[in-house]
Scaffold this motif. Sequence first.
Motif, mmCIF file in Angstrom:
data_model
loop_
_atom_site.group_PDB
_atom_site.id
_atom_site.type_symbol
_atom_site.label_atom_id
_atom_site.label_comp_id
_atom_site.label_asym_id
_atom_site.label_seq_id
_atom_site.Cartn_x
_atom_site.Cartn_y
_atom_site.Cartn_z
ATOM 1 N N ALA A 20 11.453 -25.817 22.618
ATOM 2 C CA ALA A 20 10.544 -24.873 22.969
ATOM 3 C C ALA A 20 9.628 -25.558 24.061
ATOM 4 N N GLU A 21 9.495 -26.948 23.881
ATOM 5 C CA GLU A 21 8.553 -27.819 24.738
ATOM 6 C C GLU A 21 9.212 -27.931 25.981
ATOM 7 N N ILE A 22 10.637 -28.262 26.011
ATOM 8 C CA ILE A 22 11.453 -28.260 27.278
ATOM 9 C C ILE A 22 11.203 -26.828 28.319
ATOM 10 N N ILE A 23 11.500 -25.886 27.377
ATOM 11 C CA ILE A 23 11.588 -24.366 27.986
ATOM 12 C C ILE A 23 10.215 -24.208 28.553
ATOM 13 N N ASN A 24 9.101 -24.593 28.039
ATOM 14 C CA ASN A 24 7.694 -24.312 28.394
ATOM 15 C C ASN A 24 7.533 -25.027 29.802
ATOM 16 N N ARG A 25 7.947 -26.250 29.554
ATOM 17 C CA ARG A 25 7.723 -27.262 30.773
ATOM 18 C C ARG A 25 8.537 -26.766 32.109
ATOM 19 N N GLU A 26 9.813 -26.194 31.818
ATOM 20 C CA GLU A 26 10.638 -25.591 32.991
ATOM 21 C C GLU A 26 9.947 -24.434 33.463
ATOM 22 N N LYS A 37 0.967 -15.788 36.351
ATOM 23 C CA LYS A 37 0.717 -16.336 34.873
ATOM 24 C C LYS A 37 1.688 -15.694 33.946
ATOM 25 N N VAL A 38 2.306 -16.229 32.967
ATOM 26 C CA VAL A 38 3.374 -15.845 32.010
ATOM 27 C C VAL A 38 2.571 -14.925 31.115
ATOM 28 N N LEU A 39 3.252 -13.804 31.032
ATOM 29 C CA LEU A 39 2.922 -12.741 30.221
ATOM 30 C C LEU A 39 3.519 -12.884 28.557
ATOM 31 N N SER A 40 4.812 -13.126 28.541
ATOM 32 C CA SER A 40 5.364 -13.594 27.315
ATOM 33 C C SER A 40 6.887 -13.863 27.736
ATOM 34 N N THR A 41 7.359 -14.529 26.749
ATOM 35 C CA THR A 41 8.745 -15.001 26.612
ATOM 36 C C THR A 41 9.420 -14.158 25.685
ATOM 37 N N GLN A 46 18.902 -18.100 24.839
ATOM 38 C CA GLN A 46 20.192 -17.996 24.672
ATOM 39 C C GLN A 46 20.820 -19.466 25.070
ATOM 40 N N ILE A 47 21.518 -19.963 24.129
ATOM 41 C CA ILE A 47 21.954 -21.107 24.160
ATOM 42 C C ILE A 47 23.634 -21.189 24.226
ATOM 43 N N THR A 48 24.113 -21.823 24.774
ATOM 44 C CA THR A 48 25.733 -22.053 25.213
ATOM 45 C C THR A 48 26.038 -23.508 25.135
ATOM 46 N N VAL A 49 27.070 -23.832 24.664
ATOM 47 C CA VAL A 49 27.565 -25.409 24.605
ATOM 48 C C VAL A 49 28.476 -25.518 25.929
ATOM 49 N N HIS A 57 28.641 -38.905 20.914
ATOM 50 C CA HIS A 57 27.861 -37.836 20.019
ATOM 51 C C HIS A 57 26.718 -37.204 20.867
ATOM 52 N N THR A 58 27.059 -36.774 21.944
ATOM 53 C CA THR A 58 26.388 -36.003 22.657
ATOM 54 C C THR A 58 26.821 -34.496 22.980
ATOM 55 N N ALA A 59 26.083 -33.782 23.599
ATOM 56 C CA ALA A 59 26.459 -32.531 23.746
ATOM 57 C C ALA A 59 25.423 -31.833 25.073
ATOM 58 N N GLU A 60 26.142 -31.233 25.969
ATOM 59 C CA GLU A 60 25.282 -30.768 27.085
ATOM 60 C C GLU A 60 25.231 -29.091 26.995
ATOM 61 N N LEU A 61 24.026 -28.690 26.819
ATOM 62 C CA LEU A 61 23.569 -27.368 26.316
ATOM 63 C C LEU A 61 23.248 -26.523 27.668
ATOM 64 N N TYR A 62 23.659 -25.240 27.877
ATOM 65 C CA TYR A 62 23.211 -24.339 28.816
ATOM 66 C C TYR A 62 22.081 -23.358 28.228
ATOM 67 N N VAL A 63 20.961 -23.411 28.706
ATOM 68 C CA VAL A 63 19.863 -22.604 27.939
ATOM 69 C C VAL A 63 19.198 -21.645 29.193
ATOM 70 N N THR A 64 19.160 -20.235 28.753
ATOM 71 C CA THR A 64 18.455 -19.510 29.424
ATOM 72 C C THR A 64 17.342 -18.903 28.591
ATOM 73 N N GLN A 65 16.371 -18.384 29.171
ATOM 74 C CA GLN A 65 15.250 -17.721 28.556
ATOM 75 C C GLN A 65 14.744 -16.532 29.293
ATOM 76 N N ASP A 66 14.387 -15.435 28.743
ATOM 77 C CA ASP A 66 13.713 -14.460 29.664
ATOM 78 C C ASP A 66 12.307 -14.505 29.558
ATOM 79 N N VAL A 67 11.591 -14.303 30.773
ATOM 80 C CA VAL A 67 10.289 -14.486 30.693
ATOM 81 C C VAL A 67 9.620 -13.572 31.583
#
Length: 131
Positions: A20-26, A37-41, A46-49, A57-67
Amino acid sequence: FKISGSNNIALVTYNQDELAEIINREIGDKIDATLEKVLSTNNDPQITVASTDPTKHTAELYVTQDVMVTIDANSEKLSPKSFAGKKKNEVEKYLFSLDHVSTATVSITPGWSSTIPSSADKIKVVVKNVQ
């Protein structure tokens, strides 16, 4: 008759608060804070590996967020003083250059004038949200 096989299964976990912190920063990096100004998220992200590396022991994730973002009527870029004394067509051109502006109406009284009043007190900016 004998069939054999093997599977590799990767279990991927993440910290929701950190995500959530990373998404808010992005989101903060992507919007123009001087205009928007942001009205809502909307909804959960949506998270995809995208890939995994079992040895590290790592994974790269693809994350999308509607804003949902809107123009802030109180922003500096829409401040009445920034339009004072300008020509009507100059203000319209500027407004249409802004992201998220689909229509703009510049009304001047008296109607025969093509120049915005020079006093910011006589200028009113109205932002309407249209879905």
